[in-house]
Design a protein around this motif. Sequence first.
Motif, PDB file in Angstrom:
ATOM      1  N   ASP A 299       0.824  -1.161   0.032  1.00 22.98           N
ATOM      2  CA  ASP A 299      -0.005   0.102   0.136  1.00 22.98           C
ATOM      3  C   ASP A 299       0.915   1.214  -0.012  1.00 22.98           C
ATOM      4  O   ASP A 299       1.620   1.526   0.988  1.00 22.98           O
TER       5      ASP A 299
ATOM      6  N   THR B 133       3.663   3.606   6.988  1.00 20.14           N
ATOM      7  CA  THR B 133       3.989   2.874   7.925  1.00 20.14           C
ATOM      8  C   THR B 133       4.160   1.499   7.654  1.00 20.14           C
ATOM      9  O   THR B 133       4.760   0.764   8.447  1.00 20.14           O
TER      10      THR B 133
ATOM     11  N   SER C 210       1.933  -0.755   7.821  1.00 22.17           N
ATOM     12  CA  SER C 210       0.893  -1.813   8.391  1.00 22.17           C
ATOM     13  C   SER C 210       0.057  -2.453   7.427  1.00 22.17           C
ATOM     14  O   SER C 210      -0.649  -3.415   7.869  1.00 22.17           O
ATOM     15  N   ASN C 211      -0.236  -1.936   6.335  1.00 22.44           N
ATOM     16  CA  ASN C 211      -1.268  -2.672   5.263  1.00 22.44           C
ATOM     17  C   ASN C 211      -0.585  -3.526   4.215  1.00 22.44           C
ATOM     18  O   ASN C 211      -1.264  -3.930   3.605  1.00 22.44           O
TER      19      ASN C 211
ATOM     20  N   ASP D 221       0.177   4.297   2.610  1.00 21.76           N
ATOM     21  CA  ASP D 221       0.371   3.751   4.009  1.00 21.76           C
ATOM     22  C   ASP D 221       2.177   3.933   4.316  1.00 21.76           C
ATOM     23  O   ASP D 221       2.625   3.130   3.925  1.00 21.76           O
TER      24      ASP D 221
END
Length: 106
Positions: A83, A88, A90-91, A86
Amino acid sequence: MENTSSINPLIVEIMAVDLGLKYTVISAVDILAGLKMHNVLGSLYSTATNLDFGIMAYGGGVKYNIQQGAYLAATYTLTNIVDNLDTTGSNDFAAQEIDINLEFSF
């Protein structure tokens, strides 16, 4: 009554690459390799970009031709989904797959 909705349509751009390689070592054994990449960029009912992700899958394997119309194959595949919106991570997602196939054709 007049419709004053300002909803924009769905706009999506998709780029795809699909590559494959087959090399015959001897008449009964093939080595297989492949790569698939998909990038999606778009917006859903807004002016802001809210779709931006990539999918990449690659793998390889060996196929043994037992006889005419029958083969045994072992393959490995790794798939990554990223992703890009995003930061970070996290996805993001990754999956591995190992397959053993025995196929007969009549």
